[in-house]
Design a protein around this motif. Structure first.
Motif, mmCIF file in Angstrom:
data_model
loop_
_atom_site.group_PDB
_atom_site.id
_atom_site.type_symbol
_atom_site.label_atom_id
_atom_site.label_comp_id
_atom_site.label_asym_id
_atom_site.label_seq_id
_atom_site.Cartn_x
_atom_site.Cartn_y
_atom_site.Cartn_z
ATOM 1 N N ILE A 173 0.837 -1.208 0.000
ATOM 2 C CA ILE A 173 0.000 0.000 0.000
ATOM 3 C C ILE A 173 0.866 1.249 0.000
ATOM 4 C CG2 ILE A 173 -1.670 1.323 1.370
ATOM 5 C CD1 ILE A 173 -2.817 -1.326 2.335
ATOM 6 N N VAL A 174 1.928 1.229 0.811
ATOM 7 C CA VAL A 174 2.807 2.397 0.911
ATOM 8 C C VAL A 174 3.563 2.625 -0.391
ATOM 9 C CG1 VAL A 174 4.817 3.356 2.103
ATOM 10 C CG2 VAL A 174 3.040 2.148 3.405
ATOM 11 N N GLU A 175 4.115 1.572 -0.964
ATOM 12 C CA GLU A 175 4.980 1.716 -2.133
ATOM 13 C C GLU A 175 4.206 1.909 -3.431
ATOM 14 O OE1 GLU A 175 7.479 -1.688 -2.088
ATOM 15 O OE2 GLU A 175 8.710 -0.980 -0.403
ATOM 16 N N ASN A 176 3.045 1.251 -3.572
ATOM 17 C CA ASN A 176 2.282 1.341 -4.824
ATOM 18 C C ASN A 176 1.092 2.282 -4.749
ATOM 19 O OD1 ASN A 176 4.037 -0.592 -5.840
ATOM 20 N ND2 ASN A 176 2.693 -2.299 -5.296
ATOM 21 N N GLY A 177 0.692 2.662 -3.521
ATOM 22 C CA GLY A 177 -0.452 3.561 -3.377
ATOM 23 C C GLY A 177 -1.769 2.914 -3.751
ATOM 24 N N GLN A 178 -1.857 1.583 -3.671
ATOM 25 C CA GLN A 178 -3.075 0.871 -4.022
ATOM 26 C C GLN A 178 -3.465 -0.092 -2.906
ATOM 27 O OE1 GLN A 178 -1.885 -0.921 -7.775
ATOM 28 N NE2 GLN A 178 -2.910 0.698 -8.940
ATOM 29 N N ILE A 179 -4.746 -0.405 -2.838
ATOM 30 C CA ILE A 179 -5.233 -1.379 -1.864
ATOM 31 C C ILE A 179 -5.920 -2.519 -2.598
ATOM 32 C CG2 ILE A 179 -5.549 0.321 -0.014
ATOM 33 C CD1 ILE A 179 -8.529 0.377 -0.721
ATOM 34 N N LYS A 180 -5.937 -3.660 -1.939
ATOM 35 C CA LYS A 180 -6.636 -4.818 -2.467
ATOM 36 C C LYS A 180 -7.821 -5.093 -1.561
ATOM 37 C CE LYS A 180 -5.689 -9.341 -4.476
ATOM 38 N NZ LYS A 180 -4.665 -10.388 -4.710
ATOM 39 N N THR A 181 -9.014 -5.021 -2.090
ATOM 40 C CA THR A 181 -10.225 -5.192 -1.302
ATOM 41 C C THR A 181 -10.427 -6.666 -0.946
ATOM 42 O OG1 THR A 181 -11.665 -5.540 -3.205
ATOM 43 C CG2 THR A 181 -11.234 -3.256 -2.560
ATOM 44 N N PRO A 182 -11.317 -6.948 0.022
ATOM 45 C CA PRO A 182 -11.586 -8.342 0.375
ATOM 46 C C PRO A 182 -12.024 -9.195 -0.797
ATOM 47 C CG PRO A 182 -12.452 -6.883 2.057
ATOM 48 C CD PRO A 182 -11.997 -6.004 0.941
ATOM 49 N N ALA A 183 -12.714 -8.604 -1.750
ATOM 50 C CA ALA A 183 -13.167 -9.363 -2.916
ATOM 51 C C ALA A 183 -12.085 -9.523 -3.976
ATOM 52 C CB ALA A 183 -14.391 -8.696 -3.530
ATOM 53 N N GLY A 184 -10.936 -8.873 -3.765
ATOM 54 C CA GLY A 184 -9.829 -9.036 -4.697
ATOM 55 C C GLY A 184 -9.643 -7.902 -5.676
ATOM 56 N N GLN A 185 -10.422 -6.820 -5.525
ATOM 57 C CA GLN A 185 -10.238 -5.688 -6.423
ATOM 58 C C GLN A 185 -9.008 -4.877 -6.020
ATOM 59 O OE1 GLN A 185 -14.000 -3.613 -7.831
ATOM 60 N NE2 GLN A 185 -14.643 -4.309 -5.794
ATOM 61 N N THR A 186 -8.353 -4.261 -6.989
ATOM 62 C CA THR A 186 -7.222 -3.377 -6.730
ATOM 63 C C THR A 186 -7.615 -1.961 -7.120
ATOM 64 O OG1 THR A 186 -5.623 -5.153 -7.135
ATOM 65 C CG2 THR A 186 -4.808 -2.899 -7.239
ATOM 66 N N VAL A 187 -7.624 -1.068 -6.126
ATOM 67 C CA VAL A 187 -8.048 0.322 -6.361
ATOM 68 C C VAL A 187 -7.056 1.252 -5.680
ATOM 69 C CG1 VAL A 187 -10.492 -0.285 -6.543
ATOM 70 C CG2 VAL A 187 -9.523 0.283 -4.308
ATOM 71 N N GLU A 188 -7.155 2.542 -6.019
ATOM 72 C CA GLU A 188 -6.279 3.541 -5.414
ATOM 73 C C GLU A 188 -6.583 3.677 -3.921
ATOM 74 O OE1 GLU A 188 -3.722 5.232 -6.777
ATOM 75 O OE2 GLU A 188 -4.028 3.934 -8.531
ATOM 76 N N ALA A 189 -5.513 3.806 -3.120
ATOM 77 C CA ALA A 189 -5.678 3.931 -1.668
ATOM 78 C C ALA A 189 -5.976 5.371 -1.286
ATOM 79 C CB ALA A 189 -4.405 3.476 -0.969
ATOM 80 N N PRO A 190 -6.987 5.597 -0.440
ATOM 81 C CA PRO A 190 -7.249 6.954 0.056
ATOM 82 C C PRO A 190 -6.041 7.504 0.804
ATOM 83 C CG PRO A 190 -9.083 5.482 0.548
ATOM 84 C CD PRO A 190 -7.962 4.627 0.064
ATOM 85 N N ALA A 191 -5.922 8.829 0.838
ATOM 86 C CA ALA A 191 -4.765 9.458 1.481
ATOM 87 C C ALA A 191 -4.669 9.077 2.952
ATOM 88 C CB ALA A 191 -4.852 10.974 1.326
ATOM 89 N N GLU A 192 -5.802 9.041 3.666
ATOM 90 C CA GLU A 192 -5.800 8.695 5.094
ATOM 91 C C GLU A 192 -5.263 7.282 5.308
ATOM 92 O OE1 GLU A 192 -9.022 7.911 8.717
ATOM 93 O OE2 GLU A 192 -9.703 8.499 6.722
ATOM 94 N N LEU A 193 -5.694 6.349 4.469
ATOM 95 C CA LEU A 193 -5.271 4.963 4.613
ATOM 96 C C LEU A 193 -3.772 4.830 4.324
ATOM 97 C CD1 LEU A 193 -7.265 1.917 3.278
ATOM 98 C CD2 LEU A 193 -4.790 1.952 3.249
ATOM 99 N N ARG A 194 -3.297 5.515 3.298
ATOM 100 C CA ARG A 194 -1.882 5.413 2.953
ATOM 101 C C ARG A 194 -0.987 5.994 4.052
ATOM 102 N NH1 ARG A 194 0.662 7.009 -2.963
ATOM 103 N NH2 ARG A 194 2.740 6.146 -2.584
ATOM 104 N N ALA A 195 -1.433 7.119 4.644
ATOM 105 C CA ALA A 195 -0.660 7.722 5.732
ATOM 106 C C ALA A 195 -0.577 6.775 6.932
ATOM 107 C CB ALA A 195 -1.284 9.053 6.136
ATOM 108 N N GLU A 196 -1.669 6.087 7.235
ATOM 109 C CA GLU A 196 -1.678 5.162 8.359
ATOM 110 C C GLU A 196 -0.768 3.958 8.065
ATOM 111 O OE1 GLU A 196 -2.958 3.799 12.187
ATOM 112 O OE2 GLU A 196 -2.832 5.727 11.151
ATOM 113 N N ALA A 197 -0.779 3.496 6.835
ATOM 114 C CA ALA A 197 0.094 2.386 6.457
ATOM 115 C C ALA A 197 1.566 2.779 6.574
ATOM 116 C CB ALA A 197 -0.224 1.932 5.033
#
Length: 406
Positions: free
Chosen positions: A278-302
């Motif tokens: 998440i930190v290096e690519n700026g993306q998250i993988k959802t529980p269903a397996g989707q890959t989407v852009e990570a929100p700024a708040e989530l990336r900062a916490e990671a």
């Protein structure tokens, strides 16, 4: 620097024989010996050639003599003491070269023609017998001189005659050519020597360890520092040794405690990798397996959790920290999915479709031919299939109704 050895008045073989006496063997002069007269001492406890320690103090140096605490000049001391001091000074400056010269000018290995001045030389076996040591040891000195001669550091054997004196190299150069271990000449020994030189240590130390694996095992078992060094060495070797990789994997798989530890570390590594991605690519993988852009708040916490993980020492357990970071980030991922209507719908659609694919694959793997051929039928099988049929019908009806709704 020129180190001169005055030829003995006795025959060359006789001077060689004095090495085997087990004590200092000076000549019998009426007056104190001149500094150029040198009789190399041989330790009584060790009939073979004395080898210098790497930490041997350079007690006697040109132009660096310490002040005489007794206030007397050398000539007022016992002549035997003076001779010992001079001999020690020669050895401190030249090390093993002093003995190697004696071998080089006195030994003619078997097979070499005894012509000219070489007629007075003796075989390595005869020299060893006179010196009270093994022929192998004599030949190690011989080979050391031979390698140094090839490098132009000392003269070749052919120009040396018994009793000849030459300028000798410094003592610290000696260890670059001489090894006291028989294993050094083998293919295995040569590999160990090369590795030791690459690590910047004396080959003799590495060869000694290799020849005594029981001592190595004891050091690893008793000392954490040695065990850590061994662990690092094994990991480095396994990178280029597939057979060792297989052996280590097999040993771990057969040991329950190690197998559990590996599983625990693998789980922690996966969780850390999830946060790092998440930190290096700026993306998250959802529980269903989707890959989407990570929100700024989530990336900062990671990033915050990852910095804490990277600051851990090697000795600290990362499992608990990795679990905390993973749970925190996963919670933020679930929150991000729920707060985005479009993402939430797509997530549920993906999840439903994944479940449908799994169910379809499982049903397709059922082999009805076996049911007909073998007596495996039971009443509850039919009941389960009927319940499944009813659930599928309900699902189909719901989906049809959804497609007809405006």
């Amino acid at each position: 620097m020129t180190i001169a050895f005055t030829p003995s008045e006795t025959a060359p073989v006789e001077s060689v024989a004095s090495l085997a006496s087990g004590s200092f063997v000076p000549a019998e002069p009426a007056e104190p010996a001149d500094s150029a007269d040198s009789v190399v001492p041989v330790m009584a406890e060790e009939p073979e050639f004395w080898e210098p320690s790497a930490s041997e103090p350079q007690a006697v140096q040109d132009g660096d003599d310490e002040a005489d605490t007794d206030g007397h000049a050398d000539e007022e001391h016992d002549p035997v003491v003076v001779r010992d001091a001079h001999d020690f000074g020669v050895y401190a400056r030249t090390g093993g070269w002093a003995f190697a010269l004696k071998v080089a000018r006195s030994v003619r290995p078997g097979g070499q023609a005894a012509e000219g001045t070489a007629r007075t030389k003796v075989s390595a076996k005869a020299f060893a017998r006179l010196a009270g040591c093994s022929p192998e040891r004599v030949m190690r000195y011989y080979r050391a001189w031979d390698m140094a001669a090839d490098d132009g550091l000392v003269p070749q054997f052919e120009v040396l005659v018994p009793g000849a004196d030459i300028e000798l190299p410094e003592a610290d150069v000696w260890l670059s050519y001489y090894t006291s271990r028989n294993s050094a000449s083998s293919v295995r020994g040569q590999a160990i020597t090369a590795a030791a030189e690459a690590e910047g240590i004396r080959p003799t130390k590495a060869l000694e360890v290799a020849e005594n694996p029981t001592a190595l095992r004891a050091a690893i078992l008793a000392d954490p520092g040695t065990a850590e060094a061994a662990r690092g060495a094994l990991l480095d070797r396994m990178k280029e040794d597939p057979a060792l990789q297989t052996e280590m994997a097999r040993a771990i798989a057969r040991t329950d405690d190690l197998k559990k530890a590996v599983a625990s570390e693998a789980k922690a590594a996966d969780r850390i990798g999830y946060v790092r991605q998440i930190v290096e690519n700026g993306q998250i993988k959802t529980p269903a397996g989707q890959t989407v852009e990570a929100p700024a708040e989530l990336r900062a916490e990671a990033e915050r959790h990852l910095s804490l993980l990277d600051e851990l020492d090697d000795s600290e357990e990362a499992g608990e920290w990795a679990g905390e970071a993973y749970d925190a980030v996963k919670g933020l991922v679930a929150k991000a999915v729920e707060e985005d209507p479009a993402l939430r719908v797509q997530e549920r659609r993906t999840k439903f479709y994944n479940s449908l694919q799994k169910a379809t694959k499982v049903f397709e793997e059922l082999t009805l031919d076996e049911v007909m051929e073998e007596d495996i039928y039971e009443a509850d099988m039919l009941q389960r299939l009927e319940a499944l049929q009813e659930a599928i019908g309900t699902c189909i009806s719901a989906l049809r109704k959804a497609t007809t709704t405006p």
